[in-house]
Every structure is written in structure tokens, then in C-alpha cells.
Scaffold this motif. Structure first.
Motif, PDB file in Angstrom:
ATOM      1  N   PRO A 156     142.435  38.553  56.343  1.00  0.00           N
ATOM      2  CA  PRO A 156     143.482  37.615  56.758  1.00  0.00           C
ATOM      3  C   PRO A 156     144.866  38.177  56.420  1.00  0.00           C
ATOM      4  CG  PRO A 156     141.745  36.504  55.511  1.00  0.00           C
ATOM      5  CD  PRO A 156     141.502  37.964  55.372  1.00  0.00           C
ATOM      6  N   ARG A 157     145.837  37.867  57.242  1.00  0.00           N
ATOM      7  CA  ARG A 157     147.205  38.298  56.992  1.00  0.00           C
ATOM      8  C   ARG A 157     147.786  37.517  55.819  1.00  0.00           C
ATOM      9  NH1 ARG A 157     149.721  40.800  61.356  1.00  0.00           N
ATOM     10  NH2 ARG A 157     151.440  41.103  59.900  1.00  0.00           N
ATOM     11  N   ILE A 158     148.642  38.176  55.051  1.00  0.00           N
ATOM     12  CA  ILE A 158     149.314  37.548  53.913  1.00  0.00           C
ATOM     13  C   ILE A 158     150.815  37.645  54.152  1.00  0.00           C
ATOM     14  CG2 ILE A 158     149.845  37.725  51.445  1.00  0.00           C
ATOM     15  CD1 ILE A 158     147.097  36.697  51.834  1.00  0.00           C
ATOM     16  N   SER A 159     151.487  36.511  54.051  1.00  0.00           N
ATOM     17  CA  SER A 159     152.956  36.531  54.152  1.00  0.00           C
ATOM     18  C   SER A 159     153.521  35.969  52.859  1.00  0.00           C
ATOM     19  CB  SER A 159     153.425  35.685  55.337  1.00  0.00           C
ATOM     20  OG  SER A 159     153.122  34.317  55.109  1.00  0.00           O
ATOM     21  N   SER A 160     154.768  36.339  52.573  1.00  0.00           N
ATOM     22  CA  SER A 160     155.395  35.874  51.329  1.00  0.00           C
ATOM     23  C   SER A 160     156.087  34.541  51.526  1.00  0.00           C
ATOM     24  CB  SER A 160     156.403  36.910  50.842  1.00  0.00           C
ATOM     25  OG  SER A 160     157.373  37.145  51.840  1.00  0.00           O
TER      26      SER A 160
ATOM     27  N   ILE B 120     145.056  33.361  45.357  1.00  0.00           N
ATOM     28  CA  ILE B 120     145.938  33.992  46.344  1.00  0.00           C
ATOM     29  C   ILE B 120     147.311  33.310  46.334  1.00  0.00           C
ATOM     30  CG2 ILE B 120     146.291  34.333  48.822  1.00  0.00           C
ATOM     31  CD1 ILE B 120     143.246  34.748  49.051  1.00  0.00           C
ATOM     32  N   ASP B 121     147.329  31.975  46.275  1.00  0.00           N
ATOM     33  CA  ASP B 121     148.606  31.255  46.235  1.00  0.00           C
ATOM     34  C   ASP B 121     149.387  31.569  44.960  1.00  0.00           C
ATOM     35  OD1 ASP B 121     148.033  30.128  48.662  1.00  0.00           O
ATOM     36  OD2 ASP B 121     147.329  28.214  47.846  1.00  0.00           O
ATOM     37  N   PHE B 122     148.692  31.853  43.859  1.00  0.00           N
ATOM     38  CA  PHE B 122     149.345  32.228  42.601  1.00  0.00           C
ATOM     39  C   PHE B 122     150.119  33.536  42.760  1.00  0.00           C
ATOM     40  CE2 PHE B 122     149.016  34.477  38.445  1.00  0.00           C
ATOM     41  CZ  PHE B 122     149.738  33.579  37.658  1.00  0.00           C
ATOM     42  N   CYS B 123     149.640  34.377  43.669  1.00  0.00           N
ATOM     43  CA  CYS B 123     150.297  35.669  43.907  1.00  0.00           C
ATOM     44  C   CYS B 123     151.373  35.587  44.975  1.00  0.00           C
ATOM     45  CB  CYS B 123     149.265  36.708  44.338  1.00  0.00           C
ATOM     46  SG  CYS B 123     147.975  37.044  43.130  1.00  0.00           S
TER      47      CYS B 123
ATOM     48  N   ILE C  54     154.579  38.407  43.993  1.00  0.00           N
ATOM     49  CA  ILE C  54     154.466  39.860  44.106  1.00  0.00           C
ATOM     50  C   ILE C  54     154.519  40.217  45.586  1.00  0.00           C
ATOM     51  CG2 ILE C  54     153.138  40.118  41.965  1.00  0.00           C
ATOM     52  CD1 ILE C  54     150.601  40.288  43.596  1.00  0.00           C
ATOM     53  N   ALA C  55     154.785  41.472  45.885  1.00  0.00           N
ATOM     54  CA  ALA C  55     154.895  41.905  47.284  1.00  0.00           C
ATOM     55  C   ALA C  55     153.627  41.539  48.049  1.00  0.00           C
ATOM     56  CB  ALA C  55     155.119  43.412  47.337  1.00  0.00           C
ATOM     57  N   SER C  56     153.798  41.165  49.301  1.00  0.00           N
ATOM     58  CA  SER C  56     152.663  40.663  50.076  1.00  0.00           C
ATOM     59  C   SER C  56     151.548  41.692  50.194  1.00  0.00           C
ATOM     60  CB  SER C  56     153.131  40.220  51.465  1.00  0.00           C
ATOM     61  OG  SER C  56     153.720  41.303  52.169  1.00  0.00           O
ATOM     62  N   PHE C  57     151.912  42.988  50.273  1.00  0.00           N
ATOM     63  CA  PHE C  57     150.851  43.991  50.408  1.00  0.00           C
ATOM     64  C   PHE C  57     150.038  44.137  49.121  1.00  0.00           C
ATOM     65  CE2 PHE C  57     154.628  46.440  49.134  1.00  0.00           C
ATOM     66  CZ  PHE C  57     154.146  47.212  48.094  1.00  0.00           C
ATOM     67  N   ARG C  58     150.555  43.614  47.991  1.00  0.00           N
ATOM     68  CA  ARG C  58     149.819  43.663  46.732  1.00  0.00           C
ATOM     69  C   ARG C  58     148.910  42.454  46.524  1.00  0.00           C
ATOM     70  NH1 ARG C  58     154.906  45.901  44.467  1.00  0.00           N
ATOM     71  NH2 ARG C  58     154.472  48.053  43.834  1.00  0.00           N
ATOM     72  N   VAL C  59     149.090  41.418  47.287  1.00  0.00           N
ATOM     73  CA  VAL C  59     148.303  40.189  47.110  1.00  0.00           C
ATOM     74  C   VAL C  59     146.848  40.460  47.493  1.00  0.00           C
ATOM     75  CG1 VAL C  59     147.987  37.811  47.885  1.00  0.00           C
ATOM     76  CG2 VAL C  59     150.297  38.732  47.565  1.00  0.00           C
ATOM     77  N   PRO C  60     145.880  40.056  46.659  1.00  0.00           N
ATOM     78  CA  PRO C  60     144.468  40.284  47.016  1.00  0.00           C
ATOM     79  C   PRO C  60     144.083  39.495  48.260  1.00  0.00           C
ATOM     80  CG  PRO C  60     144.622  38.871  45.081  1.00  0.00           C
ATOM     81  CD  PRO C  60     146.013  39.383  45.351  1.00  0.00           C
ATOM     82  N   ARG C  61     143.395  40.167  49.173  1.00  0.00           N
ATOM     83  CA  ARG C  61     142.934  39.487  50.391  1.00  0.00           C
ATOM     84  C   ARG C  61     141.614  38.772  50.158  1.00  0.00           C
ATOM     85  NH1 ARG C  61     147.352  42.193  51.138  1.00  0.00           N
ATOM     86  NH2 ARG C  61     148.017  42.626  53.285  1.00  0.00           N
TER      87      ARG C  61
ATOM     88  N   GLU D 168     148.216  47.352  37.897  1.00  0.00           N
ATOM     89  CA  GLU D 168     149.386  46.468  37.937  1.00  0.00           C
ATOM     90  C   GLU D 168     149.013  45.087  38.459  1.00  0.00           C
ATOM     91  OE1 GLU D 168     152.764  49.952  38.594  1.00  0.00           O
ATOM     92  OE2 GLU D 168     152.442  48.443  40.136  1.00  0.00           O
ATOM     93  N   LEU D 169     148.191  45.046  39.502  1.00  0.00           N
ATOM     94  CA  LEU D 169     147.758  43.763  40.044  1.00  0.00           C
ATOM     95  C   LEU D 169     146.858  43.042  39.038  1.00  0.00           C
ATOM     96  CD1 LEU D 169     147.539  41.611  42.175  1.00  0.00           C
ATOM     97  CD2 LEU D 169     145.914  43.066  43.438  1.00  0.00           C
ATOM     98  N   GLU D 170     145.995  43.790  38.354  1.00  0.00           N
ATOM     99  CA  GLU D 170     145.155  43.190  37.325  1.00  0.00           C
ATOM    100  C   GLU D 170     146.004  42.571  36.222  1.00  0.00           C
ATOM    101  OE1 GLU D 170     141.529  46.411  38.027  1.00  0.00           O
ATOM    102  OE2 GLU D 170     142.892  46.626  36.328  1.00  0.00           O
ATOM    103  N   GLY D 171     147.067  43.272  35.830  1.00  0.00           N
ATOM    104  CA  GLY D 171     147.945  42.749  34.791  1.00  0.00           C
ATOM    105  C   GLY D 171     148.590  41.442  35.191  1.00  0.00           C
ATOM    106  N   TYR D 172     148.992  41.335  36.462  1.00  0.00           N
ATOM    107  CA  TYR D 172     149.605  40.083  36.914  1.00  0.00           C
ATOM    108  C   TYR D 172     148.564  38.953  36.954  1.00  0.00           C
ATOM    109  CZ  TYR D 172     151.726  36.480  39.753  1.00  0.00           C
ATOM    110  OH  TYR D 172     152.190  35.271  40.197  1.00  0.00           O
ATOM    111  N   LEU D 173     147.378  39.228  37.481  1.00  0.00           N
ATOM    112  CA  LEU D 173     146.351  38.187  37.589  1.00  0.00           C
ATOM    113  C   LEU D 173     145.920  37.669  36.224  1.00  0.00           C
ATOM    114  CD1 LEU D 173     144.213  39.679  40.496  1.00  0.00           C
ATOM    115  CD2 LEU D 173     145.668  37.649  40.591  1.00  0.00           C
ATOM    116  N   LEU D 174     146.018  38.508  35.201  1.00  0.00           N
ATOM    117  CA  LEU D 174     145.657  38.072  33.844  1.00  0.00           C
ATOM    118  C   LEU D 174     146.614  37.015  33.293  1.00  0.00           C
ATOM    119  CD1 LEU D 174     144.543  41.416  32.177  1.00  0.00           C
ATOM    120  CD2 LEU D 174     143.121  39.378  32.477  1.00  0.00           C
TER     121      LEU D 174
END
Length: 555
Positions: A551-555, A500-503, A507-514, A454-460
Motif C-alpha cells: 500500500p502507498r504511504i503518504s505523510s 503505521i499511524d504512529f510513524c 518519519i519520512a514516508s519511505f521509512r514507514v513500515p508497509r 534507525e527505524l527499529e529505534g523509532y518503533l521502540l
């Protein structure tokens, strides 16, 4: 009597080629860019291999390997081994010495065929490096400490290298065997005997040897190639998958079963492939993957007439690209599906009469006779149609377990004989299956499940991203977090922070690539990207840098 039923007609692979040679001796059976053989010629060459194997002491159940470039020799060895009840073991031609040694010793092969070069690779040299003492061994009567069950290495060259039998030497031994001895051995082979052991690609773990019966290949041909695809007698199917891959082997046998011809690309070149499709008037193309088919479609020499004989193309890929592929060949129905070594290539496939959305958004229905279920991957609970879970399956074209691996077999099958595939699939109410991810591609971020696909699909959807693979990176706080490996489009550029900013916020913060890492090439098995290598790369990088928490990710 029901109409359209696919009647079961199962035989052994050795009998199959002989039956076709009697019925259609002059019909093309296998076509490579540099060679072609008729059914009669293929049957005769497989007889030669069978006699040579008997001369070397090969008996029913013994394993016979080949480490070769794609060509007619591969087909002759597969069929020759089948005639004497031996089990063929194709060895991935990309393997390195340590990996070759694992397959040779784990399978316990008695004879190994190879050749000097393949696309610049000295395959015999790889074997010599893998097998200590080969050069000083007695050809045809080896006694190697590292491979105690191996008796002969046959170099299919004009001259033999030290420790090996050359093509001429093997032929001389074969000439001393009475053809009646092959007939007697062939008559004893059963359809449920193992015909081939295919070592899995090893994308997630050490390769395991999947045992596939003569019957499994017949069922693939009948249920998939004839019943679902409509490939007919005398027609031609084009395919580029290597002859050590389940696709290359399965569809070779399938074409023989249907009295059709397999047109194989050999070492893949888009221009050569395009000429084959045109000149051989192929009606079905099985590129398998969009990365293979797109260079053919985009070839500067292609005209609309080049692919005009195609009725169907089977290919998997990203939905947007599949729509583009269908638009590029409107007269040829685009099909997709799902399969693996353990299901003897295809487990599911779309049908030409399915809607476009069914053909590109789902993997289609299971082959006739194949039973599929989805289960909760953690509890094992059976889930109803319409659910997403781990795919379990059984049926006549399924494999019979992993060779010499009782622990894996104990873990992989339930008491009913259903194989637990490790793939997360979505089953719609009609029973169509769609691949979601691997169980091990479900990244658990602090208790939240993240499907890598799912994350790969969004990044594409990012304009600079050509391809992407998401894996788990170790993390002290969340146990694991997503890490994205990205190959950019030509002339495109992007930074880790831009991705990372594109995500973020989309998408939910826990799904964002670190972590985001850019690559120019992928670690590959036969046809798949080796995610296990990517996981090891990011884990080692973080360990070397002393990084334990992302690093922490926030939405």
C-alpha cells in the motif's frame, strides 16, 4: 619506557593451560553451577582428551568437534585438541540434524564428542538422525557415506549408544597412549596455527567456518580483557554465553591467559546466575546482551549486596535501557562495544574511564593493534573519520579466513588483508565506532536508503513495543519496502494500522513500515535474531497471498 603498554606474550592454548597449572595448581580455573575445576585438574583432563585423540588417529590440523551442553567437558576438549595441534569445532547445541550434518561434513571433522541430553534435548539422537548409518558403524572406525572424514563419535555418557564410543571406552583408549606422545605433538604447535573454527551464527546466510589462531585468543585477552577492562590475576569473570559461541570460547581462553577464573552460568537461569555473581564474588560480568542482564537485575530476590563486588558490566542494548542498567548498579561501570566471530569476540570496547555517553552511545575504540576503516559500501571508497560506512578491519586478533570457502575469502578481503565486515558503522573523529546496521539491513526503497536500525529505534519509542526487527519485503514498485516484526510488552496491545499511524508524519514516508507483523517469539541463532528467517517469512506470506506491491504511504 612508555607506561601502561600491553606487552605481547603469545603462546599456544595447550601450553597456556599447562603453564597456569604449574604456577597455580589449586586455583579455580572454570566454575559451572554443577562443577568446578582447578588449573591442575583442567590441565590433566585436557591431557586425557589429547591422549584419546591420538589413540583415534587424530593428527595436527585434523578437526575435532563437540556437540555438548555447556560444561567442563567443552573446555577440556578445546584444550586437548589444541595440545595435539588439532582444530576444535564447536557445534551449536541448538542445531537440527540437517544443520549438524552441514557443520560435520563442511569442517571435515575426524572426531565428534556429544552427550545424551541437554536441557531436554537428546543430542546423541540428533547426531544419529543427522548421520545415516551411525548406529551400524564400527565405534572408532566409522565409514559413513554422508560424512566420509568422520572416524569416531564419542558419547560422553556412562554407556555408549550404537556406533559410538562411550566415556569409559574413550578413556581406555587414552590410557594406552604414552604421555610423551602428547608432549611431542604439543611441542610442534605454532601460535599462528588455527586453534578453533567457529561457524558463524547464520543470521544472514549459510554458516561459514571462521578460522581463529592461538595468537588471536591471546591478543583478545591481552588487548581487551587486561588492557581495557583491567581483569587481574586470580579474579573472577561471570559469563553466560554458550561454549559454542565465540564469546564463550574467547573469554574462557582469556581467563586462562590472565590466570583468572571463568564463572559460567551453564543453562541460563537468572536466580542461579545471581547466586553465582554473589557467592563467587565476581568482579566483572559479561552478560553481553540486555535481555540476559535485565532478568538478573529485576530478580525478586536481588539485594544491593548481591552485585556489590562487581567493578564493571559489559552489555549492549538500547540506550535508554543501558542508562537504567547503569543506574541500577552505580558502583559498577557499564561498558559496551562491538564484536563478531571474525574479530575473535570483541573488536572494540569502551574503557572504564570513558564518559557515560561514550560508554553507552558508542562502541568505544578498537583493541590495541586492530586497524579499523569505514568505506562507502557501494564504491569501496575510504571515508574519513566522522563518516558512516562499511567497517573494514585487520589486526592480530582477526580471523584468518573462512575454512574451505575460497570464494567467500576472495570477496571478503582486500589486497591489504582488511576484512569487509558487512556492518555499517559510524566512526567519530576520535576513532570510536558505533554500530548502525548491517549492509544487508540497508533497505533500498525506490532508491532511498533506510537503515533498519534507525527505524527499529523509532518503533521502540511506542509505549506498547517491547522489541522490534525491521527487514526488507519484496515490492514490484519500490524493489523492497520495510516490514516490521514486533513483540509487544506484556498486557499491551496494538494493531498494524496503529503502528503505521504512529510513524506517519513523524518519519519520512519511505521509512514507514508497509507491513507490521506481531510475534511472541523470535527465530534465533546462538544469540541473535535470524533476520534471514523473518525476510523469508514475509516474502512467502506475500507470495502466497499474491501481493506484489505494498500500500502507498503518504505523510
Amino acid at each position: 619506557m612508555p607506561k601502561g603498554r600491553n606487552w605481547i606474550d603469545v603462546t599456544t592454548m595447550g601450553d597456556l593451560v599447562d603453564r597456569r597449572a604449574e604456577a597455580h595448581p589449586d586455583r579455580d580455573a572454570v566454575i559451572f553451577p554443577d562443577a568446578r575445576v582447578t588449573y591442575r585438574e583442567l590441565a590433566d583432563r585436557s591431557d586425557d582428551v589429547a591422549r584419546g585423540l591420538l589413540a583415534l588417529g587424530v593428527e595436527s590440523g585434523d578437526r575435532v568437534g563437540y556437540f555438548l551442553p555447556d560444561g567442563v567437558d567443552c573446555a577440556a576438549i578445546l584444550l586437548g585438541a589444541a595440545k595435539v595441534g588439532a582444530i576444535a569445532v564447536p557445534v551449536n547445541a541448538r542445531l537440527k540434524p540437517r544443520e549438524v550434518l552441514h557443520v560435520v561434513t563442511h569442517s571435515g571433522m575426524k572426531v565428534l564428542f556429544s552427550a545424551t541430553t541437554s536441557a531436554g534435548t537428546n543430542l546423541i539422537g540428533v547426531i544419529q538422525e543427522a548421520l545415516a548409518g551411525l548406529a551400524s558403524g564400527t565405534p572408532g572406525d566409522l565409514a559413513l557415506a554422508d560424512a566420509p572424514e568422520l572416524r569416531a563419535v564419542v558419547a560422553l555418557d556412562d554407556t555408549a549408544t550404537p556406533g559410538t564410543l562411550g566415556r569409559a571406552g574413550f578413556a581406555r583408549q587414552a590410557a594406552g597412549v604414552d604421555p610423551a606422545d602428547v608432549d611431542r605433538a604439543q611441542a610442534a604447535v605454532r601460535v599462528r596455527d588455527t586453534a578453533v573454527i567457529v561457524y558463524t551464527s547464520g543470521t544472514t546466510a549459510t554458516p561459514k567456518g571462521a578460522m581463529l589462531s592461538h595468537e588471536a585468543f591471546c591478543r583478545l585477552a591481552e588487548g581487551c580483557m587486561r588492557h581495557l577492562w583491567g581483569l587481574g590475576e586470580g579474579e573472577k569473570m561471570w559469563m553466560p554465553l554458550p561454549m559454542f559461541h565465540i564469546g564463550g570460547i574467547g573469554f574462557l581462553f582469556g581467563c586462562l591467559y590472565l590466570s583468572a577464573a571463568l564463572v559460567h552460568s551453564g543453562h541460563f537461569d537468572p536466580g542461579v546466575a545471581l547466586a553465582q555473581l554473589r557467592d563467587e564474588e565476581c568482579v566483572f560480568a559479561f552478560p553481553g546482551f540486555e535481555t540476559i542482564w535485565l532478568p538478573i537485575l529485576n530478580h525478586p530476590d536481588r539485594t544491593d549486596a548481591d552485585l556489590s563486588t562487581l567493578r564493571a558490566v559489559w552489555c549492549i542494548g538500547v540506550e535508554e535501557r543501558l542508562r537504567q542498567i547503569q543506574d541500577a548498579t552505580p558502583h559498577a561501570v557499564l561498558l559496551s562495544g562491538f564484536g563478531m566471530t571474525e574479530s575473535c569476540a570483541n573488536l572494540t570496547s569502551a574503557h572504564p574511564t570513558d564518559t557515560l555517553d561514550q560508554r553507552i552511545k558508542t562502541g568505544g575504540l578498537p583493541l590495541p593493534g586492530m586497524e579499523c576503516e569505514v568505506h562507502d559500501p557501494e564504491t569501496g571508497e575510504l571515508l574519513p573519520p566522522g563518516s558512516t560506512g562499511e567497517l573494514w578491519f585487520r589486526g592480530p586478533s582477526a580471523f584468518d579466513g573462512y575454512f574451505r570457502d575460497p570464494e567467500a575469502n576472495e570477496q571478503s578481503f582486500d589486497r591489504r588483508g582488511f576484512f569487509k565486515s558487512g556492518d555499517i558503522m559510524r566512526m567519530d573523529p576520535d576513532g570510536r565506532l558505533t554500530f548502525v546496521s548491517r549492509v544487508k539491513d540497508m533497505i533500498k526503497v525506490g532508491g532511498e536508503n533506510v537503515a533498519a536500525a534507525e527505524l527499529e529505534g523509532y518503533l521502540l519509542t511506542h509505549p506498547a513495543v517491547h522489541s522490534v526487527q525491521v527487514v526488507a519485503a519484496p515490492d514490484a514498485k519500490y524493489v523492497e519496502v520495510p516490514a516490521a516484526f514486533i513483540q509487544l510488552k506484556p498486557e499491551a496491545s496494538a494493531t498494524e494500522q496503529e503502528i503505521i499511524d504512529f510513524c506517519r508524519g513523524q518519519i519520512a514516508s519511505f521509512r514507514v513500515p508497509r507491513y507490521v507483523r506481531f510475534v511472541t517469539e523470535w527465530p534465533m541463532s546462538a544469540t541473535k535474531i535470524k533476520k534471514i528467517t523473518l525476510r523469508e517469512m514475509i516474502a512467502q506470506e506475500l507470495a502466497d497471498a499474491g501481493i506484489t506491491e505494498a500500500p502507498r504511504i503518504s505523510s
